[in-house]
Enzyme design. Sequence first.
Site, PDB file in Angstrom:
ATOM      1  CG  HIS A 102      -4.296  -1.341   8.653  1.00 22.21           C
ATOM      2  ND1 HIS A 102      -3.566  -1.707   8.282  1.00 22.21           N
ATOM      3  CD2 HIS A 102      -4.317   0.683   8.698  1.00 22.21           C
ATOM      4  CE1 HIS A 102      -2.072  -0.087   7.761  1.00 22.21           C
ATOM      5  NE2 HIS A 102      -2.558   0.777   7.865  1.00 22.21           N
ATOM      6  CE  LYS A 148      -3.607   0.105   3.961  1.00 20.23           C
ATOM      7  NZ  LYS A 148      -3.111  -0.565   5.032  1.00 20.23           N
ATOM      8  CG  ASP A 194     -17.779  -7.982 -12.262  1.00 16.50           C
ATOM      9  OD1 ASP A 194     -18.255  -7.752 -11.362  1.00 16.50           O
ATOM     10  OD2 ASP A 194     -17.634  -7.899 -13.389  1.00 16.50           O
ATOM     11  CG  HIS A 199       2.936   3.061   3.462  1.00 13.03           C
ATOM     12  ND1 HIS A 199       1.869   1.814   2.492  1.00 13.03           N
ATOM     13  CD2 HIS A 199       2.445   4.002   4.805  1.00 13.03           C
ATOM     14  CE1 HIS A 199       0.672   2.992   3.784  1.00 13.03           C
ATOM     15  NE2 HIS A 199       1.265   3.205   4.756  1.00 13.03           N
ATOM     16  CE  LYS A 222       1.384  -0.744   4.864  1.00 16.27           C
ATOM     17  NZ  LYS A 222       1.844   0.151   5.587  1.00 16.27           N
ATOM     18  CG  ASP A 265      14.366 -19.198   5.811  1.00 11.57           C
ATOM     19  OD1 ASP A 265      15.873 -18.665   5.523  1.00 11.57           O
ATOM     20  OD2 ASP A 265      15.104 -20.383   6.035  1.00 11.57           O
TER      21      ASP A 265
END
Length: 403
Positions: free
Chosen positions: A150, A152, A157, A322, A324, A329
């Site tokens: 999952h 990404k 370079d 969507h 995450k 703190d």
Amino acid sequence: MILFTVAVILLVAFIFIFLLYIDYVFGRKSHLKSVSKTNPSHSFSTLSIFVDGPSLFDDYFAELKQAKSHIHILFYIVKDEGIGQDFLTILKQKAREGVEVRLLLDWAGSLPIILNNKLKKDLKSHGIELAFANSPTFPFLFYNVQARNHRKISVIDGKFGYIGGFNVGPEYINLDPKLTPWRDYHLKVTEEGVIDLQKSFLTDWNNAAKVNLLQNEAYFPAVSKGLIQHQFITTDAAFLEEKYSELIKNAKHSIEIGTPYFIPGPCLLNDLLDAIHRGVSVTILIPYTTDHLLVKEASYPYLRKLIKAGAEVYEYKNGFYHAKTMIADDIAVIGTANFDKRSFYLNYEINCYITDASFHAQVREIFKKDMSKSERVALKDISGFNLIRQGKEILARSLSLFL
């Protein structure tokens, strides 16, 4: 005769489910023996955050077009339509120019590309090296089919990196009527952190393509030290729950969680309840509109207990949420992991843990802005007698690990 037929069907169904259960249990045990906890050192980078698809892909495509030596890309989903075709066209053009292009896609997430032999041949004919992560293997086929890469990650370079919640498809640039506008968090990374992303990609490439490039210095050019302290931590279907538990237990003032799927399981639920009982404010932001069946119903048993204890829960109503993230703190987390059982126990994820005060404040400000476009969920909204909802909850509870 009818009763006998029904009994046979039920027996066959029971045996089938039991075999899947055995496959999962022993597959999980086998997997845990092969992984170990990573604790990489902190890096110092320049980080930029994108929260909408059009601005991200404008920047991302511009950097891809400027690539001179190599492009390394891992996505869970790439769709061969619209922006996905634009993306693949850029990669083909860069490969024709002599740039090394390696594209790693998850077997399940990008299944349509796997099944498109014409497209695969076209990509390879242009010089693109293509591999698929987490292809199903024996033994423990059911468990291995559920395990997904999952992450990404993009590295250009060895100087520019990207990581976050966006995949490549029309919905991510607000072309899906139901899910528009699409809200997500994605980081652009320069300086030291790019080395970490490169190592993560090349490790996954070695696992999928069976080609080890980790010792090739060409992919690790000299980089300067940035100003923002952070830590990239990869998790391979293990140890993520433990890391989140640590952050929640150490929080003294506030915990803010943004996730499209809130299915924490008993351990993290108890950690959050304990945090509330010791005076920590807990805020959870989830989407009002969902993109998968039953994920909302799977969250209700957890949300009811948290709301009763004093947590504030909000539903984002300006499109689809969507992102995450978790802000505990003075630590901000942005990455690919959802706050759900699949990310904890099945998915291969990568998160960025940021301790820089100024960037932390920026993330919190973005979270507050998203909260302003949300409505608070009251206990009565997800409680009481509702036959359809309760039926869905029963089904969702049994499937919650795989949603």
